[in-house]
Design an enzyme around this catalytic site. Structure first.
Site, PDB file in Angstrom:
ATOM      1  N   LYS A  24       0.727  -1.180  -0.006  1.00  0.00           N
ATOM      2  CA  LYS A  24      -0.092  -0.155  -0.232  1.00  0.00           C
ATOM      3  C   LYS A  24       0.767   1.357   0.027  1.00  0.00           C
ATOM      4  O   LYS A  24       0.504   2.128  -0.793  1.00  0.00           O
ATOM      5  CB  LYS A  24      -0.948   0.121   1.257  1.00  0.00           C
ATOM      6  CG  LYS A  24      -1.932   1.098   1.354  1.00  0.00           C
ATOM      7  CD  LYS A  24      -2.587   1.342   2.566  1.00  0.00           C
ATOM      8  CE  LYS A  24      -1.783   1.703   3.609  1.00  0.00           C
ATOM      9  NZ  LYS A  24      -2.309   1.916   4.999  1.00  0.00           N
ATOM     10  N   ASP A  37      -6.524   1.245   1.177  1.00  0.00           N
ATOM     11  CA  ASP A  37      -6.226   1.377   2.603  1.00  0.00           C
ATOM     12  C   ASP A  37      -7.844   1.063   3.133  1.00  0.00           C
ATOM     13  O   ASP A  37      -8.744   0.320   2.426  1.00  0.00           O
ATOM     14  CB  ASP A  37      -5.960   2.733   2.797  1.00  0.00           C
ATOM     15  CG  ASP A  37      -7.080   3.722   2.443  1.00  0.00           C
ATOM     16  OD1 ASP A  37      -8.089   3.262   1.866  1.00  0.00           O
ATOM     17  OD2 ASP A  37      -7.231   4.775   3.145  1.00  0.00           O
TER      18      ASP A  37
END
Ligand code: SF4
Length: 215
Positions: free
Chosen positions: A121, A139
């Protein structure tokens, strides 16, 4: 499951809701974005933005952060959750950047993920926002919105969510879509009390319809 066609219709509406959507971390260099993004794990961007001016004033680049005293780094970021671990990670990341990469941020995902504290991420956020490299960072907001809109099973992993979004969305829109979905999740389809009753994509959303008892 919501079809790709229907999802893209809903996404178009979401994108119109937040035309100004962008990353909300404050940074001036790709290195500072990397550090801010590592610090933002399980913390709010607002909280990170309060701490980073002091951190970046003292250690504006990899060379200076690599040489910093760990206690002094902790002092600068102690208002951010998990700051002991994060202080170690950002110092170690800076050291690796200096020793292995000539202080230049790698521009490919696999190499960037070798830095301490950098997962998939974080790599996607940094590469997308600093260099425009296509990617979708999943997220908590992107994950929740994708599951509520029912494009993946509820137990899908973040990697499954990312792969599905990459399949559905044209590559040139990956970076901007990620920001739109984050804004939508942060300000509208919130974890607690999502605004379903005033949601322009309610007709696409089984979760919201069931929650309101409509359709
Ligand atoms: Fe989120 Fe509710 Fe809108 Fe569905 S209807 S997308 S749950 S706010």
């Amino acid at each position: 499951m919501l079809s790709k066609k229907k999802y893209l219709e809903a996404l178009g509406i979401i994108m119109q809701m937040y035309p100004e959507a962008r990353g909300e971390l404050n940074w001036e260099t790709p290195f500072q974005l990397l550090i801010a993004t590592i610090l933002s794990a399980q913390a709010t961007d607002i909280g990170v933005n309060k701490a980073t001016p002091g951190l970046f004033a003292a250690y504006p680049d990899a060379e200076r952060l690599a040489l910093a005293d760990i206690g002094a780094i902790e002092e600068k970021i102690k208002t951010i959750g998990l700051y002991h671990t994060k202080a170690k990670n950002i110092k170690a990341a800076a050291q690796m950047l200096v020793s292995d990469f000539d202080s230049i941020l790698p521009r490919d995902k696999a190499t960037l993920q070798k830095l301490p504290g950098v997962g998939r991420k974080t790599a996607n956020v940094v590469l997308g926002d600093a260099f425009g490299v296509p990617g979708i960072a999943v997220d908590t907001h992107v994950d929740r919105v994708s599951k509520r809109l029912n494009i993946v099973p509820q137990k899908a992993s973040v990697l499954d969510v990312e792969k599905t979004l990459m399949r559905y969305i044209p590559e040139e829109k990956w970076v901007s879509t990620h920001h739109h979905l984050i804004f939508f999740g942060r300000y509208h389809c919130t974890a607690k009390n999502p605004k379903c009753e005033a949601c322009p994509v309610l007709s696409y959303c089984k979760f919201g319809q069931e929650r309101l008892g409509v359709y």
